[in-house]
Write a protein that holds these residues in place. Structure first.
Motif, short mmCIF file in Angstrom:
data_model
loop_
_atom_site.label_atom_id
_atom_site.label_comp_id
_atom_site.label_asym_id
_atom_site.label_seq_id
_atom_site.Cartn_x
_atom_site.Cartn_y
_atom_site.Cartn_z
N PHE A 48 0.84 -1.20 0.00
CA PHE A 48 0.00 0.00 0.00
C PHE A 48 0.88 1.25 0.00
CE2 PHE A 48 -2.55 -3.31 1.95
CZ PHE A 48 -3.80 -3.13 1.36
N ASN A 65 0.39 5.64 0.35
CA ASN A 65 -0.33 6.90 0.44
C ASN A 65 0.63 8.03 0.17
OD1 ASN A 65 -1.03 9.35 2.47
ND2 ASN A 65 -2.90 8.49 1.62
N TRP A 97 -1.12 7.68 10.12
CA TRP A 97 -1.85 6.75 9.26
C TRP A 97 -2.34 5.58 10.11
CZ3 TRP A 97 2.67 9.10 8.19
CH2 TRP A 97 2.76 9.88 7.03
N GLN A 98 -3.57 5.17 9.88
CA GLN A 98 -4.12 3.98 10.55
C GLN A 98 -4.79 3.12 9.48
OE1 GLN A 98 -6.55 4.87 13.95
NE2 GLN A 98 -5.10 6.37 14.78
N TRP A 99 -4.21 1.95 9.25
CA TRP A 99 -4.70 1.06 8.20
C TRP A 99 -5.48 -0.09 8.82
CZ3 TRP A 99 -3.48 2.04 3.03
CH2 TRP A 99 -2.48 2.98 2.79
N ASP A 100 -6.72 -0.22 8.41
CA ASP A 100 -7.54 -1.38 8.75
C ASP A 100 -7.68 -2.18 7.46
OD1 ASP A 100 -9.37 -3.25 9.51
OD2 ASP A 100 -10.90 -1.85 10.17
N ILE A 101 -6.81 -3.16 7.26
CA ILE A 101 -6.67 -3.79 5.96
C ILE A 101 -7.79 -4.77 5.62
CG2 ILE A 101 -4.19 -3.45 5.66
CD1 ILE A 101 -5.64 -6.72 7.00
N TYR A 147 -1.94 -1.49 10.84
CA TYR A 147 -0.65 -0.84 10.60
C TYR A 147 -0.79 0.66 10.84
CZ TYR A 147 0.24 -5.22 8.11
OH TYR A 147 0.36 -6.54 7.77
N VAL A 175 -10.95 -2.29 2.57
CA VAL A 175 -9.79 -1.65 3.19
C VAL A 175 -10.20 -0.25 3.64
CG1 VAL A 175 -7.43 -0.82 2.89
CG2 VAL A 175 -8.17 -2.92 1.74
N LEU A 197 -8.75 3.35 5.43
CA LEU A 197 -7.58 4.15 5.82
C LEU A 197 -8.07 5.39 6.56
CD1 LEU A 197 -4.59 4.93 5.83
CD2 LEU A 197 -4.92 5.91 3.55
#
Length: 646
Positions: A326, A328, A336-340, A348, A364, A366
């Motif tokens: 990924f 950005n 950044w907060q990734w909920d994949i 992440y 996904v 973000l």
């Protein structure tokens, strides 16, 4: 005498207050929404209902508390333009604008939406635009329009085509028409701006699309999904007005429907013509409709300088696992907060993570932040891993959206040009089929690229699941309908391990049918060059010069003809150099390559060299684990075909 003197004063005061309240209410009840629901736009909304049905169902499911993942709020950017006099005086104040945005967010929170100003406020200092007439949007858009945002213009006075004062209106057809125009005095009444945004996200008035006729929706709700506003938890509405609503927001009318039942409308509904001070809510189904419309049609909205968009190196695979990188690129972000997989758990927190997925389809989400603001965005069904079939026979009858059953739709130009599932004719007159490709009179579904609202040259991709081509005599058949004055192009491409091979058959250009009611035509594609490969089929539509260019496909069939038995391409002999643990060589005469794959694979462990009069191929078989083998075939085109066999 003293009392007598007071009564006239009290009476005069009462009369004055009553008249003032009445006049205020009268002004408040003017039908001042300038948004017009045309027959074409209504038909478009009706046609995309199958696309948004799944999102509406998921939205309703989230309301039960069983799916917290869908409660992630999507942050939607707004570009505000405040029109002032030429000397810079006047205009909507900053505090009033901020209050309007805060009020919107309170109302739309239940639709999992929030709005934020993108790159501050733009001021337009022009006396001529302070008194604005609907229809002159080109005067605004010439120098004051940002694609990819909801562009909202605030002016002192606003009128419709009939020169009547209106509060506001919206336009949401196509990416380059994302606009709302508001009169300043209405932007601060806590309901008119929310009302126009409701139109922007596909809602129509609760009394229906026609402001001059009594609704045909019945009080008993038996036709609620087709008449009125097409939403069933909004009661039938006879058009609310000053004559049927009292000062306490109560309906006092005696109008009846065609069955003679008295109406009992919702006087507080945001999409009604009730008093502005009475309007304060959307129903659950209205909220679901707006959420679904955003997800399917307006998900491209993003602020250029501060957004939660991202890119990936890959998002779809035929294999059972997929590693996705990924990225950005937004520079104005500090967190950044990734909920994949959109399960509500942050996976992440770095800017550009990598993640390995197992078989499945994943959303996904973000969430990004800077020093003062946090925004979120969810990308639905973004990752697809391990969707694979051997043969394909698809008539799309069980498709709710074009992206069902392992298929993928891509708005490649990001202008709103995409594929949809549909029943009956498309919403645009003079283009598209009247029905699907059925031999009898039954009504079924098909997939089509909708030309309205897009731009000339836009590209829409419709990509199949992964398909194993197991024989050399495999064919692809599909039916197509291309009727209209401005039909663009339809291309058929094949994706292999080496990438896309474009135009495996000559591209179709322009109208292919003479009349709209002509039958679908049929095209066949030879897939023999992809024997023993795993492929995908891509239908690539290119939009024509105008709106009358809908392209439809149906009945996609991939099948093998009768199996080959010792054809000229068969192999005259096979010599097997045995695995070190095997001490017996294997020799077989006149066997086809297909027969090799059907042969007991444990007998082929080692190096196998094939020779024949017309072809030269070689096969390498290696053991991965007990009962699992990795087969590599070098075919006559020197291409490597890989397959895992268990």
């Amino acid at each position: 005498m003293h009392i007598f003197n007071i009564k006239p004063k009290f009476l005069l005061l009462s009369i004055f207050l009553s008249i003032s309240y009445y006049m205020s209410g009268q002004n408040e009840l003017l039908p001042d929404c300038g948004t017009v629901t045309t027959p074409e736009s209504l038909e478009y909304i009706n046609n995309i209902k199958p696309q948004i049905k799944k999102y509406e169902q998921a939205f309703a499911y989230s309301k039960t508390g069983k799916n917290n993942a869908l409660r992630l709020v999507n942050s939607i950017p707004v570009k505000a333009y405040i029109i002032r006099s030429s000397n810079g005086n006047g205009g909507l104040s900053t505090s009033d604008l901020n209050h309007a945005i805060e009020n919107l967010n309170a109302i739309y929170a239940d639709a999992y939406m929030e709005f934020f100003l993108c790159d501050g406020i733009n001021y337009i200092d022009d006396d001529a635009l302070c008194h604005f007439k609907k229809g002159n949007e080109s005067d605004l858009k010439a120098t004051n329009y940002t694609p990819g945002l909801i562009n909202i213009y605030f002016t002192d006075y606003l009128e419709n085509d009939s020169e009547e004062s209106i509060c506001g209106y919206s336009n949401n057809v196509g990416r380059n028409n994302d606009i709302i125009v508001m009169k300043n005095s209405c932007a601060t009444n806590d309901s008119s701006l929310a009302h126009e945004l409701g139109h922007f996200f596909s809602l129509i008035h609760t009394h229906g699309p026609d402001n001059s006729k009594m609704t045909t929706e019945l009080v008993d709700g038996s036709n609620c999904d087709t008449d009125g506003d097409g939403i069933c938890d909004t009661p039938a509405d006879p058009i609310l007005s000053k004559s049927n609503i009292n000062n306490f927001c109560e309906f006092i009318g005696e109008e009846t429907d065609t069955n003679g039942q008295i109406f009992n409308p919702d006087t507080g509904n945001m999409m009604s013509y009730s008093r502005k001070s009475c309007r304060n809510h959307f129903t659950d189904q209205q909220l679901a409709r707006m959420y679904a419309f955003y997800q399917t049609t307006k998900n491209y909205l993003a602020c250029p300088s501060f957004n939660a968009d991202f890119s990936v190196d890959t998002s779809v695979t035929c294999e059972e696992t997929l590693t996705v990188n990924f990225k950005n690129d937004c520079s104005n972000i500090t967190d950044w907060q990734w909920d994949i997989d959109s399960d509500g758990i942050i996976d992440y927190t770095n800017q550009n993570p990598s993640h390995t997925y197992n078989t499945g389809v994943y959303d996904v989400t973000l969430t990004v932040s800077n020093k003062s603001k946090t925004i979120k965005k969810t990308f639905s069904k973004f990752i697809k891993v391990g969707t694979e079939i051997n043969l394909l026979q698809e008539g799309f009858e069980d498709f709710e959206i074009a992206g069902d059953n392992g298929w993928t739709t891509i708005d490649a130009s990001k202008n709103g040009y995409n594929w949809y599932s549909n029943t009956g004719k498309t919403f645009t007159k003079g283009t598209g089929p009247l029905n699907d490709n059925t031999a009898d009179n039954t009504i079924g579904k098909y997939i089509y690229a909708e030309a309205s609202g897009a731009e000339p040259g836009d590209v829409a991709e419709f990509i199949s699941p992964c398909i194993n081509v197991t024989t050399s005599n495999t064919k692809l058949n599909f039916s197509y309908h291309m009727f209209g004055k401005n039909i663009g192009e339809l291309h058929v491409d094949i994706k292999t391990d080496d990438g896309y091979i474009n135009d495996v058959v000559p591209a179709l250009h322009g109208s292919q049918q003479a009349n709209q009611n002509d039958a679908f035509l049929k095209k066949t594609v030879d897939l023999s060059p992809y024997e023993y490969q795993t492929i995908k089929v891509r239908f690539r539509a290119i939009r024509g010069a105008s709106w009358d260019g809908d392209i439809a496909i149906d009945n996609i069939l991939i099948k093998s003809l009768e199996k080959e038995q010792a054809t000229p391409d068969a192999l005259s002999s096979i010599k097997v150099y045995p695995n070190p643990i095997t001490d017996t060589a294997l020799n077989i005469k006149s066997i086809s390559t297909e027969a090799i794959l059907n042969y007991q694979i444990s007998n082929l462990v080692g190096h196998v060299f094939l020779s024949g009069t017309l072809t030269n191929r070689s096969i390498n078989v290696s053991r991965l684990s007990s009962g699992t083998y990795f087969l590599t075939i070098h075919n006559k085109h020197s291409k490597i075909i890989k397959k895992i066999i268990k």
